[in-house]
Write an enzyme that holds these catalytic residues in place. Structure first.
Site, PDB file in Angstrom:
ATOM      1  N   ARG A  37      -1.397   1.973   5.764  1.00 56.88           N
ATOM      2  CA  ARG A  37      -0.373   1.158   5.398  1.00 56.88           C
ATOM      3  C   ARG A  37       0.783   2.028   5.830  1.00 56.88           C
ATOM      4  O   ARG A  37       1.213   3.475   5.333  1.00 56.88           O
ATOM      5  CB  ARG A  37      -0.489   0.723   4.279  1.00 56.88           C
ATOM      6  CG  ARG A  37      -1.772  -0.210   3.954  1.00 56.88           C
ATOM      7  CD  ARG A  37      -1.759  -0.537   2.667  1.00 56.88           C
ATOM      8  NE  ARG A  37      -2.999  -1.545   2.665  1.00 56.88           N
ATOM      9  CZ  ARG A  37      -3.648  -2.043   1.563  1.00 56.88           C
ATOM     10  NH1 ARG A  37      -2.738  -1.975   0.215  1.00 56.88           N
ATOM     11  NH2 ARG A  37      -4.610  -2.624   1.570  1.00 56.88           N
TER      12      ARG A  37
ATOM     13  N   GLN B  25     -10.354   2.690   0.298  1.00 61.89           N
ATOM     14  CA  GLN B  25     -10.418   1.585  -0.695  1.00 61.89           C
ATOM     15  C   GLN B  25     -11.805   1.489  -1.086  1.00 61.89           C
ATOM     16  O   GLN B  25     -12.690   1.571  -0.069  1.00 61.89           O
ATOM     17  CB  GLN B  25     -10.164   0.117  -0.113  1.00 61.89           C
ATOM     18  CG  GLN B  25      -8.302   0.190  -0.068  1.00 61.89           C
ATOM     19  CD  GLN B  25      -8.176  -1.356   0.464  1.00 61.89           C
ATOM     20  OE1 GLN B  25      -8.655  -1.866   1.271  1.00 61.89           O
ATOM     21  NE2 GLN B  25      -7.063  -1.993  -0.494  1.00 61.89           N
TER      22      GLN B  25
ATOM     23  N   ASP C 192     -13.782  -1.004  -1.728  1.00 61.31           N
ATOM     24  CA  ASP C 192     -13.590  -2.286  -1.324  1.00 61.31           C
ATOM     25  C   ASP C 192     -14.934  -2.874  -1.459  1.00 61.31           C
ATOM     26  O   ASP C 192     -16.111  -2.380  -1.131  1.00 61.31           O
ATOM     27  CB  ASP C 192     -13.130  -2.670   0.121  1.00 61.31           C
ATOM     28  CG  ASP C 192     -12.046  -3.655   0.252  1.00 61.31           C
ATOM     29  OD1 ASP C 192     -11.734  -4.327  -0.720  1.00 61.31           O
ATOM     30  OD2 ASP C 192     -11.159  -3.613   1.073  1.00 61.31           O
TER      31      ASP C 192
ATOM     32  N   HIS D 131     -16.736  -7.471  -1.203  1.00 56.27           N
ATOM     33  CA  HIS D 131     -16.270  -8.861  -1.047  1.00 56.27           C
ATOM     34  C   HIS D 131     -17.814  -9.553  -1.405  1.00 56.27           C
ATOM     35  O   HIS D 131     -18.855  -9.283  -0.781  1.00 56.27           O
ATOM     36  CB  HIS D 131     -16.068  -9.200   0.503  1.00 56.27           C
ATOM     37  CG  HIS D 131     -14.589  -8.529   0.774  1.00 56.27           C
ATOM     38  ND1 HIS D 131     -14.521  -7.453   1.446  1.00 56.27           N
ATOM     39  CD2 HIS D 131     -13.524  -8.961   0.454  1.00 56.27           C
ATOM     40  CE1 HIS D 131     -13.143  -7.097   1.408  1.00 56.27           C
ATOM     41  NE2 HIS D 131     -12.400  -8.167   0.825  1.00 56.27           N
TER      42      HIS D 131
ATOM     43  N   LYS E 235      -6.541 -14.383  -9.792  1.00 56.21           N
ATOM     44  CA  LYS E 235      -6.842 -12.825  -9.930  1.00 56.21           C
ATOM     45  C   LYS E 235      -7.079 -12.325 -11.388  1.00 56.21           C
ATOM     46  O   LYS E 235      -6.154 -12.582 -12.076  1.00 56.21           O
ATOM     47  CB  LYS E 235      -6.267 -11.749  -8.905  1.00 56.21           C
ATOM     48  CG  LYS E 235      -4.743 -11.773  -9.304  1.00 56.21           C
ATOM     49  CD  LYS E 235      -3.925 -10.708  -8.301  1.00 56.21           C
ATOM     50  CE  LYS E 235      -2.521 -10.508  -8.610  1.00 56.21           C
ATOM     51  NZ  LYS E 235      -1.937  -9.620  -8.031  1.00 56.21           N
TER      52      LYS E 235
END
Length: 596
Positions: A432, A450, A452, A454, A534
């Site tokens: 980023r 990350q 991460d 899902h 969230k």
């Protein structure tokens, strides 16, 4: 003049101090019950000699030294695997009192091989949990700006908000730029204003009236601020009859309500107007404000401790990692010791996820730009992305997120409702764009990993899945010593995607999971992402600072954008609910927090 004995548990020894003793050191790492005091032939020092036993506890070296100025008895324990890798030792120490060391004294002391308890985190109030502190900081900012314009009449004020530990104000003052020594003068002028106990008064005016007043005092930056305010009426706060600024509040009733001795000016920094490097460079004055002198002292002590624990310094001293400027800012190089620690963390993370029903994925580091247009990142997150690269006439984008890749894996094959929930996890490195001025060690970087995950599930599975997510958060974070959390539930913002029904179900599931978990939480009305509500969790570190790490976010946007489907019981194609979930947030930042 020394007697030594060993407690039956093996954890406590007693010693009697006598004037003839110069030094006692225990060298054998194992001992049972047989202890004797002898003199070393090599060093002529007294030594505690012990027999070895396979059933005895293992300790490191202990020593006692006696001199006219000081005495210290120390015991070093075995180190953990992480501590051995990082070169960190643990010590528990007992320091006898001076009167214990007199020639006539024969005092018995008991000491334990357990390490000293860590100092309790400094408990300081925050803007979130203390509305009065927020008012103090906001008013302090206004008083500082008033003091500045008294001393520097040509200085123009821009914005002056409260922040986590205080406040700041930005000024345009090109003719006589502020110097560090000016802070003392500004602080003295602030004290005069506070002592005068001037009232703070709120006034509502029309937009036209506000513009007229701003033009009369020639403050062009205030005109830009006025144009950015969409609400009516316009509110102004006055300090006495001398100074005012556009402001929505809140403030204390009068300057005399600001606590004495609890406000300090800290530093001067440069800041572009509106954060745009193409605009004017302003000067920002930072200050801190608290409700009492004791709180200010605790805050300053925390800053000293934070400096001592700075992960950038420790990372270099312990040879864990480096930022190589020859390669570019914000890019982390993991050295062998740091890599070993990181591997231990990642192996633990992976195994916990496998044990909790997750499957691991590995996805590419870049993709065709069309993917990021489909996901919406190119439209909503373009400023945080690096520029595209040309690959055989097509534009490719290095990834700022992992989630679009997981969507593609899901879409690769039509799913049945029987296959849900699906839980996929990845330690995926993302990139980023961050301005160079915002980079900070491991805490703010341009490339990071990350942790991460899902989850794709049915609506009726959502709450149970979220409870499992919260349990996993707690299990993993607590293994690293993080047991104190601040929990926020963020709800639907004004601009959002998805039906009212799906938002209500998701918010209800998030709240239900928190209630079932038994965690206290705050509701941030309208603070959710445009794609779903969230849960955010902040952890508290060793010196009381909070860090945003863990998050669980419902997403109604990506399943729609990527046309994700499953076949329901009645044979219809339906959209799954997608949950974004991270525990560490990023390996790099968590590592920095852990080191500190």
């Amino acid at each position: 003049g020394v007697t030594l004995s060993r407690h039956a548990s093996g954890h406590v020894m007693q010693h009697t101090i006598g004037a003839s003793v110069r030094q006692i050191s225990r060298q054998s790492p194992l001992y049972s019950g047989g202890l004797r005091l002898g003199k070393s032939a090599k060093t002529s020092s007294w030594q505690l000699q012990a027999q070895s036993s396979s059933t005895s506890p293992c300790f490191g070296p202990a020593s006692f030294s006696d001199s006219s100025s000081c005495a210290k008895l120390q015991l070093q324990q075995p180190r953990s695997a992480l501590e051995r890798v990082m070169g960190i030792g643990r010590r528990g120490a007992y320091v006898p009192r001076k009167e214990d060391l007199t020639n006539s004294a024969r005092t018995t002391r008991v000491f334990s091989t357990q390490t000293k308890e860590e100092a309790k985190p400094i408990e300081l109030p925050t803007n979130d949990n203390n509305p009065n502190l927020l008012r103090v900081r906001h008013t302090s900012a206004h008083v500082m700006a008033m003091a500045v314009q008294r001393l520097f009449p040509k200085a123009q004020v821009t914005i002056g908000p409260w922040i986590d530990n205080g406040f700041y104000y930005d000024f345009y003052n090109p003719e006589t730029p502020f110097q560090e020594e000016d802070l003392k003068k500004i602080k003295k002028e602030m004290e005069r204003i506070i002592k005068a106990n001037l009232p703070l008064r709120r006034e509502e005016v029309t937009r036209e009236e506000a513009r007229k007043r701003i033009e009369a005092i020639n403050e062009p930056y205030k005109l830009e601020i006025l144009d950015s305010i969409k609400e009516e009426p316009i509110t102004i706060y006055h300090i006495g009859e001398e100074w005012w600024d556009l402001c929505a509040g809140p403030h204390v009733e009068s300057t005399g309500k600001l606590p004495k001795g609890a406000i300090e000016l800290e530093s001067i920094a440069g800041a572009y107007w509106r954060g745009d490097e193409k605009r004017e460079m302003l000067q920002r004055i930072y200050g801190t404000a608290w409700e009492s002198k004791d709180q200010l002292k605790a805050y300053k002590d925390m800053l000293k401790e934070a400096k001592r624990r700075d992960h950038r310094v420790l990372g270099s001293k312990l040879d864990l990692f480096s930022i190589q400027e020859d390669a570019g800012g914000g890019l982390v190089f993991w050295h062998p010791k740091g890599s070993t620690v990181r591997r231990l963390i990642e192996d633990f993370w992976k195994q916990e996820h496998i044990d909790n029903g997750y499957e691991l994925l590995y996805t590419p580091h870049l993709a065709n730009l069309d993917l990021w247009k489909t996901s919406g990142h190119f439209d909503f997150y373009r400023e945080g992305m690096f520029d595209q690269m040309d690959v055989e006439g097509q534009e490719y984008q290095i990834k700022p997120m992992n989630c679009p890749f997981h969507c593609l894996v899901y879409k690769d094959k039509l799913k049945s409702y029987r296959e849900l929930p699906i839980r996929w996890a990845e330690l995926g490195t993302v990139y980023r764009y961050e301005r160079s001025g915002t980079l900070h060690g491991l805490m703010r970087v341009r490339g990071f990993t990350q942790d991460d995950a899902h989850i794709f599930c049915l609506p009726e599975q959502l709450e149970d899945e979220l409870v499992d997510v919260l349990n996993l958060f707690e299990k993993i974070l607590s293994r690293f010593g993080f047991n104190d959390y601040e929990v926020n539930l963020s709800t639907r913002p004004e601009k959002s995607v998805g039906s009212d029904q799906i938002w209500e179900k998701a918010e209800s599931a998030l709240k239900g999971a928190l209630v079932r978990k038994g965690w206290d939480f705050k509701v941030d009305e309208g603070g959710g992402a445009f794609y779903g509500p969230k849960i955010d969790i902040k952890i508290k570190d060793a010196i009381g600072r909070t860090w945003q790490c863990s998050t669980a976010q419902c997403d109604f946007n990506l399943p729609e954008r990527f046309d994700l489907e499953y076949v329901s019981k009645d044979g219809k194609k339906e959209r799954p609910i997608m949950v974004h979930r991270a525990i560490f947030g990023s390996i790099e930042r968590f590592f920095g927090i852990l080191v500190e």
